[in-house]
Enzyme design. Structure first.
Site, PDB file in Angstrom:
ATOM      1  N   GLY A  11       0.829  -1.210   0.000  1.00 55.89           N
ATOM      2  CA  GLY A  11       0.000   0.000   0.000  1.00 55.89           C
ATOM      3  C   GLY A  11       0.860   1.255   0.000  1.00 55.89           C
ATOM      4  O   GLY A  11       2.098   1.186   0.080  1.00 55.89           O
ATOM      5  N   ASP A  12       0.202   2.412  -0.145  1.00 58.67           N
ATOM      6  CA  ASP A  12       0.889   3.710  -0.147  1.00 58.67           C
ATOM      7  C   ASP A  12       1.937   3.825  -1.253  1.00 58.67           C
ATOM      8  O   ASP A  12       2.925   4.536  -1.104  1.00 58.67           O
ATOM      9  CB  ASP A  12       1.571   3.984   1.215  1.00 58.67           C
ATOM     10  CG  ASP A  12       0.587   3.864   2.361  1.00 58.67           C
ATOM     11  OD1 ASP A  12      -0.551   4.316   2.193  1.00 58.67           O
ATOM     12  OD2 ASP A  12       0.966   3.322   3.416  1.00 58.67           O
ATOM     13  N   LYS A  15      -0.581   5.232  -5.796  1.00 59.40           N
ATOM     14  CA  LYS A  15      -1.595   4.885  -6.815  1.00 59.40           C
ATOM     15  C   LYS A  15      -2.430   6.103  -7.204  1.00 59.40           C
ATOM     16  O   LYS A  15      -2.806   6.250  -8.358  1.00 59.40           O
ATOM     17  CB  LYS A  15      -2.535   3.780  -6.274  1.00 59.40           C
ATOM     18  CG  LYS A  15      -1.826   2.466  -6.029  1.00 59.40           C
ATOM     19  CD  LYS A  15      -2.754   1.439  -5.418  1.00 59.40           C
ATOM     20  CE  LYS A  15      -3.166   1.751  -3.999  1.00 59.40           C
ATOM     21  NZ  LYS A  15      -2.093   1.671  -2.999  1.00 59.40           N
ATOM     22  N   GLY A  16      -2.711   6.963  -6.211  1.00 61.78           N
ATOM     23  CA  GLY A  16      -3.552   8.139  -6.478  1.00 61.78           C
ATOM     24  C   GLY A  16      -2.981   8.977  -7.603  1.00 61.78           C
ATOM     25  O   GLY A  16      -3.681   9.345  -8.541  1.00 61.78           O
ATOM     26  N   GLY A  39      -5.899   6.264   1.526  1.00 56.59           N
ATOM     27  CA  GLY A  39      -5.691   7.710   1.451  1.00 56.59           C
ATOM     28  C   GLY A  39      -4.881   7.985   0.200  1.00 56.59           C
ATOM     29  O   GLY A  39      -3.672   7.860   0.208  1.00 56.59           O
ATOM     30  N   HIS A  40      -5.570   8.289  -0.894  1.00 60.35           N
ATOM     31  CA  HIS A  40      -4.876   8.498  -2.168  1.00 60.35           C
ATOM     32  C   HIS A  40      -4.597   9.990  -2.352  1.00 60.35           C
ATOM     33  O   HIS A  40      -5.515  10.786  -2.464  1.00 60.35           O
ATOM     34  CB  HIS A  40      -5.718   7.933  -3.321  1.00 60.35           C
ATOM     35  CG  HIS A  40      -5.851   6.441  -3.239  1.00 60.35           C
ATOM     36  ND1 HIS A  40      -6.837   5.727  -3.874  1.00 60.35           N
ATOM     37  CD2 HIS A  40      -5.108   5.516  -2.590  1.00 60.35           C
ATOM     38  CE1 HIS A  40      -6.686   4.439  -3.607  1.00 60.35           C
ATOM     39  NE2 HIS A  40      -5.643   4.292  -2.830  1.00 60.35           N
ATOM     40  N   THR A  41      -3.320  10.320  -2.335  1.00 67.10           N
ATOM     41  CA  THR A  41      -2.935  11.735  -2.377  1.00 67.10           C
ATOM     42  C   THR A  41      -2.643  12.165  -3.807  1.00 67.10           C
ATOM     43  O   THR A  41      -1.897  11.491  -4.521  1.00 67.10           O
ATOM     44  CB  THR A  41      -1.675  11.947  -1.506  1.00 67.10           C
ATOM     45  OG1 THR A  41      -1.929  11.372  -0.226  1.00 67.10           O
ATOM     46  CG2 THR A  41      -1.355  13.421  -1.349  1.00 67.10           C
ATOM     47  N   ARG A 142     -23.056 -12.633   6.497  1.00 72.58           N
ATOM     48  CA  ARG A 142     -24.393 -12.432   5.918  1.00 72.58           C
ATOM     49  C   ARG A 142     -25.354 -11.701   6.849  1.00 72.58           C
ATOM     50  O   ARG A 142     -26.545 -11.960   6.862  1.00 72.58           O
ATOM     51  CB  ARG A 142     -24.986 -13.779   5.467  1.00 72.58           C
ATOM     52  CG  ARG A 142     -24.197 -14.381   4.330  1.00 72.58           C
ATOM     53  CD  ARG A 142     -24.498 -15.803   4.117  1.00 72.58           C
ATOM     54  NE  ARG A 142     -24.066 -16.592   5.255  1.00 72.58           N
ATOM     55  CZ  ARG A 142     -24.100 -17.916   5.298  1.00 72.58           C
ATOM     56  NH1 ARG A 142     -24.576 -18.587   4.272  1.00 72.58           N
ATOM     57  NH2 ARG A 142     -23.676 -18.567   6.353  1.00 72.58           N
ATOM     58  N   GLN A 219      -4.968  -0.066  -1.089  1.00 66.47           N
ATOM     59  CA  GLN A 219      -3.983  -0.861  -0.364  1.00 66.47           C
ATOM     60  C   GLN A 219      -3.022  -1.529  -1.371  1.00 66.47           C
ATOM     61  O   GLN A 219      -2.725  -0.902  -2.372  1.00 66.47           O
ATOM     62  CB  GLN A 219      -4.649  -1.888   0.563  1.00 66.47           C
ATOM     63  CG  GLN A 219      -5.327  -1.253   1.773  1.00 66.47           C
ATOM     64  CD  GLN A 219      -6.740  -0.751   1.501  1.00 66.47           C
ATOM     65  OE1 GLN A 219      -7.530  -1.456   0.894  1.00 66.47           O
ATOM     66  NE2 GLN A 219      -7.060   0.439   1.925  1.00 66.47           N
ATOM     67  N   GLY A 297      -1.710   9.334  10.065  1.00 63.12           N
ATOM     68  CA  GLY A 297      -0.527  10.118  10.432  1.00 63.12           C
ATOM     69  C   GLY A 297       0.581   9.277  11.041  1.00 63.12           C
ATOM     70  O   GLY A 297       1.621   9.808  11.440  1.00 63.12           O
ATOM     71  N   ARG A 298       0.396   7.949  11.098  1.00 65.64           N
ATOM     72  CA  ARG A 298       1.429   7.102  11.705  1.00 65.64           C
ATOM     73  C   ARG A 298       2.694   7.099  10.847  1.00 65.64           C
ATOM     74  O   ARG A 298       2.607   7.100   9.619  1.00 65.64           O
ATOM     75  CB  ARG A 298       0.937   5.649  11.802  1.00 65.64           C
ATOM     76  CG  ARG A 298      -0.169   5.451  12.809  1.00 65.64           C
ATOM     77  CD  ARG A 298      -0.615   4.000  12.847  1.00 65.64           C
ATOM     78  NE  ARG A 298      -1.313   3.598  11.637  1.00 65.64           N
ATOM     79  CZ  ARG A 298      -1.752   2.368  11.397  1.00 65.64           C
ATOM     80  NH1 ARG A 298      -1.527   1.405  12.270  1.00 65.64           N
ATOM     81  NH2 ARG A 298      -2.391   2.085  10.297  1.00 65.64           N
ATOM     82  N   THR A 409       8.822  11.237 -10.455  1.00 63.55           N
ATOM     83  CA  THR A 409       9.973  11.920  -9.854  1.00 63.55           C
ATOM     84  C   THR A 409       9.566  13.090  -8.956  1.00 63.55           C
ATOM     85  O   THR A 409      10.383  13.956  -8.654  1.00 63.55           O
ATOM     86  CB  THR A 409      10.904  12.454 -10.970  1.00 63.55           C
ATOM     87  OG1 THR A 409      10.116  13.297 -11.838  1.00 63.55           O
ATOM     88  CG2 THR A 409      11.522  11.342 -11.772  1.00 63.55           C
TER      89      THR A 409
HETATM   90  P1  IMP Z   1      -7.465  -2.032   8.184  1.00 67.89           P
HETATM   91  O1  IMP Z   1      -7.583  -2.010   6.698  1.00 67.89           O
HETATM   92  O2  IMP Z   1      -7.796  -0.723   8.828  1.00 67.89           O
HETATM   93  O3  IMP Z   1      -8.210  -3.191   8.801  1.00 67.89           O
HETATM   94  O4  IMP Z   1      -5.911  -2.280   8.539  1.00 67.89           O
HETATM   95  C1  IMP Z   1      -5.268  -3.517   8.291  1.00 67.89           C
HETATM   96  C2  IMP Z   1      -3.809  -3.308   7.871  1.00 67.89           C
HETATM   97  O5  IMP Z   1      -3.781  -2.712   6.579  1.00 67.89           O
HETATM   98  C3  IMP Z   1      -3.036  -2.362   8.782  1.00 67.89           C
HETATM   99  O6  IMP Z   1      -1.688  -2.796   8.806  1.00 67.89           O
HETATM  100  C4  IMP Z   1      -3.117  -1.036   8.071  1.00 67.89           C
HETATM  101  O7  IMP Z   1      -2.050  -0.176   8.407  1.00 67.89           O
HETATM  102  C5  IMP Z   1      -3.041  -1.489   6.630  1.00 67.89           C
HETATM  103  N1  IMP Z   1      -3.687  -0.565   5.693  1.00 67.89           N
HETATM  104  C6  IMP Z   1      -5.007  -0.381   5.494  1.00 67.89           C
HETATM  105  N2  IMP Z   1      -5.240   0.532   4.546  1.00 67.89           N
HETATM  106  C7  IMP Z   1      -4.028   0.934   4.114  1.00 67.89           C
HETATM  107  C8  IMP Z   1      -3.611   1.846   3.100  1.00 67.89           C
HETATM  108  O8  IMP Z   1      -4.394   2.464   2.387  1.00 67.89           O
HETATM  109  N3  IMP Z   1      -2.263   1.978   2.948  1.00 67.89           N
HETATM  110  C9  IMP Z   1      -1.373   1.269   3.685  1.00 67.89           C
HETATM  111  N4  IMP Z   1      -1.728   0.408   4.633  1.00 67.89           N
HETATM  112  C10 IMP Z   1      -3.039   0.231   4.847  1.00 67.89           C
END
Ligand code: IMP
Length: 435
Positions: A11-12, A15-16, A39-41, A142, A219, A297-298, A409
């Protein structure tokens, strides 16, 4: 030709930006899984947009944006996003469609997400605490509530009552009242109503009319519920199969697949990350890449490029090409490592291990490449990159088993190299892939 764009790592990947860049060639952009954990920036002319539920194509006025049945929708989060876009001059009404089969995230899902994480203790997943997992749990069990159910107040009331009662039993001293939940849902239903569609019918109609669709993943491959590093995953199908189940389209509808990968690796939350760098080196990547979660913000965990993981993404998703992002973050490093295999005890693995315990015990096998000192930030022609950067990309392609058709870039839309010899953006279409 319809195109899928999805994450090849954890993830991250950016893609955005890539979806936004490719969108002018498409008339529909369709999200197929996940929720507002994404969170697609996208940066356009210096303005930063963070899109969570609404596909990143929304910034192009000609495009219709679709939220598929595979997505879980928190109505409040969706409305907040729509309002924020409107404040920035982006009109959403008339350009958005939500599947009647998409499941809803309700207040008790958010509570349960927090509670379950707390109970897991040191085995926690590090979720985004948006209620994603519990909402998908209800779907599979269900007992979920779908967007289309908002039109049936009687059925809705019965399901919410049952679900809230079950939740009260699960959480000590909890006395949540189901009535306000139903009331809120009925109000939300009014606002959602004009957007609700049978998305599968809508997409098939578009295909019959020759209007191309971009399928947008959230993701990444290694966070996929089946193919990711289970249990340290999200609860949806982030890989290519999710396109079909999450939108109601056939695999034949997918013309080509673009995997987005960073020129290094990051992960947020718990779970193994073989190339993770601790101390100063990790901090260096985190700071220059601004690697902090756009939802929570982590700080993201950072490490070298992991070709074993990307090769796995190539295999699972049938990636045609890569879009390689954040190359500029590596500017100024003297030496760069690429992980080409894992050492696991006495064995060397070239395939991504199926078992998360085995992955956690793996050490990366690195190959060193010289870095470059000249900045690559904002470079828009491949030939203008420093030679060491071009060599680095060539080696990543060799060890990953896929060409990098796009190299990003910088964060702005135009800070991008599109390699015409691999993939051509011309006459409003994409050429060079399986066309
Ligand atoms: P959840 O999707 O909130 O259940 O989180 C499950 C795992 O997926 C955790 O490790 C999150 O940090 C990670 N995760 C969920 N969505 C994203 C994303 O958009 N980018 C990166 N990691 C994500």
């Amino acid at each position: 030709m319809n195109l899928a764009v999805l994450g090849a790592q954890w993830g991250d990947e950016g893609k955005g930006k890539i979806v936004d860049l490719l969108t002018p060639r498409f008339s529909i952009v369709a999200r197929y899984q996940g929720g507002h954990n994404a969170g697609h920036t996208v940066y356009v002319n210096g303005t930063k947009f963070i899109l969570r539920l609404i596909p990143s194509g929304i910034l192009h006025p000609h495009v219709t944006c679709v939220i598929g049945n595979g997505v879980v929708v928190d109505p409040q989060a969706l409305f907040a996003e729509v309002d924020e876009l409107a404040r920035n001059g982006v009109e959403v009404d008339g350009r958005i469609a939500i599947s009647d089969k998409a499941h809803l995230i309700l207040p008790y899902h958010r509570d349960l997400d927090l509670l379950l994480e707390a109970r897991r203790g040191d085995r926690k997943i590090g979720t985004t605490s948006r209620g994603i997992g519990p909402a998908y749990e209800d779907k599979i069990a269900r007992r979920g509530i779908r967007v289309g159910d908002l039109a049936d107040p009687v059925g809705l009331e019965a399901t919410v009552r049952d679900n809230v009662t079950a939740r009260n039993r699960l959480i000590q001293d909890s006395t949540m009242d189901w009535r306000p939940v139903v009331e809120q849902l009925l109000t939300d239903g009014e606002r959602l109503r004009p957007w609700i569609r049978d998305v599968s019918v809508m997409l098939h109609q578009a295909m019959r009319e020759g209007r191309p669709i971009l399928f947008e993943g959230a993701q990444g491959t290694l966070l996929d519920i089946d193919h990711g590093t289970y249990p340290y995953v999200t609860s949806s199908s982030a890989t290519i199969g999710g396109v079909c189940t999450g939108l109601g389209v056939s695999p034949r509808a997918i013309g080509a697949v673009v995997g987005v990968a960073k020129a290094y690796t990051t992960r947020v939350g718990e779970g193994p990350l073989p190339t993770e760098l601790f101390g100063e080196q990790g901090q260096r990547l985190r700071e220059s890449g601004q690697e902090y979660g756009s939802v929570t913000g982590r700080p993201r965990r950072c490490g070298w490029y992991d070709a074993v993981a990307v090769r796995y993404g190539v295999r699972i998703n049938g990636l045609d090409v890569l879009a390689l992002t954040k190359l500029d973050v590596l500017d100024g490093l003297e030496q760069i490592e690429i992980c080409t295999a894992y050492r696991c005890g006495s064995r060397t693995l070239t395939d991504f291990p199926s078992d998360v315990g085995q992955l956690a015990a793996c050490e990366p096998v690195y190959e060193s490449m010289p870095g470059w000192s000249a900045p690559t930030r904002g470079i828009r022609r491949f030939e203008a990159l420093p030679e060491a950067a071009r060599r680095y990309i060539a080696r990543l392609e060799e060890v990953s088993g896929v060409r990098a058709a796009i190299v990003s870039t910088g964060s702005e839309r135009d800070d991008t190299i599109i390699r015409d010899d691999i993939m051509k953006l011309q006459d409003g279409r994409i050429a060079g892939l399986q066309d």
